[in-house]
Design a protein around this motif. Sequence first.
Motif, PDB file in Angstrom:
ATOM      1  N   UNK A  87       7.105  -2.532   0.387  1.00 44.47           N
ATOM      2  CA  UNK A  87       7.034  -3.979   0.577  1.00 44.47           C
ATOM      3  C   UNK A  87       5.820  -4.505  -0.186  1.00 44.47           C
ATOM      4  N   UNK A  88       5.642  -5.833  -0.211  1.00 40.01           N
ATOM      5  CA  UNK A  88       4.597  -6.415  -1.037  1.00 40.01           C
ATOM      6  C   UNK A  88       3.196  -6.036  -0.563  1.00 40.01           C
ATOM      7  N   UNK A  89       3.013  -5.905   0.752  1.00 39.73           N
ATOM      8  CA  UNK A  89       1.701  -5.493   1.253  1.00 39.73           C
ATOM      9  C   UNK A  89       1.366  -4.075   0.801  1.00 39.73           C
ATOM     10  N   UNK A  90       2.369  -3.179   0.870  1.00 34.54           N
ATOM     11  CA  UNK A  90       2.144  -1.798   0.423  1.00 34.54           C
ATOM     12  C   UNK A  90       1.880  -1.754  -1.078  1.00 34.54           C
ATOM     13  N   UNK A  91       2.618  -2.593  -1.834  1.00 37.52           N
ATOM     14  CA  UNK A  91       2.409  -2.632  -3.281  1.00 37.52           C
ATOM     15  C   UNK A  91       0.987  -3.075  -3.606  1.00 37.52           C
ATOM     16  N   UNK A  92       0.514  -4.138  -2.975  1.00 34.90           N
ATOM     17  CA  UNK A  92      -0.852  -4.617  -3.230  1.00 34.90           C
ATOM     18  C   UNK A  92      -1.891  -3.560  -2.870  1.00 34.90           C
ATOM     19  N   UNK A  93      -1.672  -2.888  -1.726  1.00 31.24           N
ATOM     20  CA  UNK A  93      -2.624  -1.871  -1.278  1.00 31.24           C
ATOM     21  C   UNK A  93      -2.696  -0.715  -2.267  1.00 31.24           C
ATOM     22  N   UNK A  94      -1.524  -0.257  -2.732  1.00 32.75           N
ATOM     23  CA  UNK A  94      -1.511   0.890  -3.638  1.00 32.75           C
ATOM     24  C   UNK A  94      -2.016   0.520  -5.036  1.00 32.75           C
ATOM     25  N   UNK A  95      -1.707  -0.705  -5.496  1.00 36.87           N
ATOM     26  CA  UNK A  95      -2.220  -1.127  -6.789  1.00 36.87           C
ATOM     27  C   UNK A  95      -3.751  -1.201  -6.770  1.00 36.87           C
ATOM     28  N   UNK A  96      -4.302  -1.653  -5.658  1.00 38.85           N
ATOM     29  CA  UNK A  96      -5.756  -1.683  -5.530  1.00 38.85           C
ATOM     30  C   UNK A  96      -6.333  -0.280  -5.638  1.00 38.85           C
ATOM     31  N   UNK A  97      -5.651   0.689  -5.019  1.00 38.68           N
ATOM     32  CA  UNK A  97      -6.105   2.077  -5.090  1.00 38.68           C
ATOM     33  C   UNK A  97      -5.979   2.629  -6.511  1.00 38.68           C
ATOM     34  N   UNK A  98      -4.916   2.223  -7.223  1.00 40.65           N
ATOM     35  CA  UNK A  98      -4.713   2.696  -8.596  1.00 40.65           C
ATOM     36  C   UNK A  98      -5.882   2.290  -9.480  1.00 40.65           C
ATOM     37  N   UNK A  99      -6.254   1.011  -9.436  1.00 43.68           N
ATOM     38  CA  UNK A  99      -7.280   0.530 -10.356  1.00 43.68           C
ATOM     39  C   UNK A  99      -8.694   0.857  -9.885  1.00 43.68           C
ATOM     40  N   UNK A 100      -8.807   1.419  -8.681  1.00 39.69           N
ATOM     41  CA  UNK A 100     -10.098   1.931  -8.219  1.00 39.69           C
ATOM     42  C   UNK A 100     -10.232   3.427  -8.494  1.00 39.69           C
ATOM     43  N   UNK A 101      -9.138   4.090  -8.845  1.00 38.71           N
ATOM     44  CA  UNK A 101      -9.144   5.542  -9.043  1.00 38.71           C
ATOM     45  C   UNK A 101      -9.906   5.926 -10.306  1.00 38.71           C
ATOM     46  N   UNK A 102     -10.643   7.028 -10.218  1.00 42.71           N
ATOM     47  CA  UNK A 102     -11.419   7.528 -11.355  1.00 42.71           C
ATOM     48  C   UNK A 102     -10.832   8.802 -11.961  1.00 42.71           C
ATOM     49  N   UNK A 103     -10.139   9.605 -11.129  1.00 42.50           N
ATOM     50  CA  UNK A 103      -9.627  10.897 -11.590  1.00 42.50           C
ATOM     51  C   UNK A 103      -8.149  11.027 -11.272  1.00 42.50           C
ATOM     52  N   UNK A 104      -7.518  12.067 -11.865  1.00 43.76           N
ATOM     53  CA  UNK A 104      -6.121  12.356 -11.563  1.00 43.76           C
ATOM     54  C   UNK A 104      -5.936  12.700 -10.087  1.00 43.76           C
ATOM     55  N   UNK A 105      -6.933  13.352  -9.495  1.00 39.56           N
ATOM     56  CA  UNK A 105      -6.833  13.731  -8.085  1.00 39.56           C
ATOM     57  C   UNK A 105      -6.721  12.498  -7.188  1.00 39.56           C
ATOM     58  N   UNK A 106      -7.330  11.391  -7.597  1.00 41.75           N
ATOM     59  CA  UNK A 106      -7.238  10.158  -6.813  1.00 41.75           C
ATOM     60  C   UNK A 106      -5.931   9.429  -7.083  1.00 41.75           C
ATOM     61  N   UNK A 107      -5.371   9.585  -8.270  1.00 39.65           N
ATOM     62  CA  UNK A 107      -4.117   8.904  -8.605  1.00 39.65           C
ATOM     63  C   UNK A 107      -2.893   9.599  -8.009  1.00 39.65           C
ATOM     64  N   UNK A 108      -2.930  10.927  -7.979  1.00 34.43           N
ATOM     65  CA  UNK A 108      -1.731  11.702  -7.594  1.00 34.43           C
ATOM     66  C   UNK A 108      -1.143  11.323  -6.239  1.00 34.43           C
ATOM     67  N   UNK A 109      -1.934  11.167  -5.173  1.00 29.31           N
ATOM     68  CA  UNK A 109      -1.323  10.874  -3.869  1.00 29.31           C
ATOM     69  C   UNK A 109      -0.647   9.504  -3.795  1.00 29.31           C
ATOM     70  N   UNK A 110      -0.982   8.604  -4.687  1.00 28.20           N
ATOM     71  CA  UNK A 110      -0.477   7.227  -4.602  1.00 28.20           C
ATOM     72  C   UNK A 110       1.024   7.168  -4.817  1.00 28.20           C
ATOM     73  N   UNK A 111       1.580   8.074  -5.640  1.00 20.18           N
ATOM     74  CA  UNK A 111       3.019   8.083  -5.895  1.00 20.18           C
ATOM     75  C   UNK A 111       3.695   9.344  -5.364  1.00 20.18           C
ATOM     76  N   UNK A 112       3.005  10.083  -4.487  1.00 19.63           N
ATOM     77  CA  UNK A 112       3.546  11.366  -4.012  1.00 19.63           C
ATOM     78  C   UNK A 112       4.884  11.200  -3.301  1.00 19.63           C
ATOM     79  N   UNK A 113       5.088  10.091  -2.588  1.00 20.75           N
ATOM     80  CA  UNK A 113       6.324   9.884  -1.839  1.00 20.75           C
ATOM     81  C   UNK A 113       7.323   9.011  -2.588  1.00 20.75           C
TER      82      UNK A 113
END
Length: 226
Positions: free
Chosen positions: A37-63
């Motif tokens: 949903x849009x709230x989840x999309x906003x939350x995950x996009x915020x995490x994407x652009x705050x991520x510094x390494x692959x380890x931080x990016x990987x869990x965002x799309x794990x499911x």
Amino acid sequence: MNLPDRPDQPPEMRASDADRDRVALVLREAAAEGRLDMDELDERLSAVYAAKTYAELEPITRDLPVPTGGAPIAHPAGSLDRAFGPYVDGAPSWSGGVGIMSGFERVGVWNVPRTFTGFAFWGGGKIDLRDARFADEEVHIRLFAVMGGIDVIVPDDMSVHVNGLGIMGGFDHKASGPGVPGSPRVVVSGFTFWGGVNVRRKERREERRRRKELKKQEKEQGELDA
């Protein structure tokens, strides 16, 4: 690693802007399919652009399903032909906009120059690119807001890169991401102080109407079949 186009990367390796953009594209596709949903999309996009390494990016799309090769966003036939090409005769072409204790709007059918500059001081502005025409492959939109705000609306099939800076204000980077092959690239940059620049992706109006019409037809067909 569960990253599109970048398999088996060391988790401690620093992620690039292109890596973050690829993950953002997966999230937007998942939202379009109803997986987020849009709230989840906003939350995950915020995490994407705050991520510094692959380890931080990987869990965002794990499911989420990650398309091999980064499948492009679906778009209606001909939409890019209308957006990219010669300017529309008779349509306005603005090189900028100023809102000082007032506001400006650049909406509807208009010809986008290679560089557009907007400024808001105790005021606001709105730049809508959904019906705009682009003659260049890349356009630069430079925005400056001091105790004011500027909204930018871009079609969801275009490539967007936001790299502005906000001090005691905001410069929304969540719209950054690739578009469909051949789409114009919109680069939004600038500076805000006690103000904000909000960049959002939205469907083109004709695409929204097309989706509504398809849903209506499907509903009518379902009632007939029942």
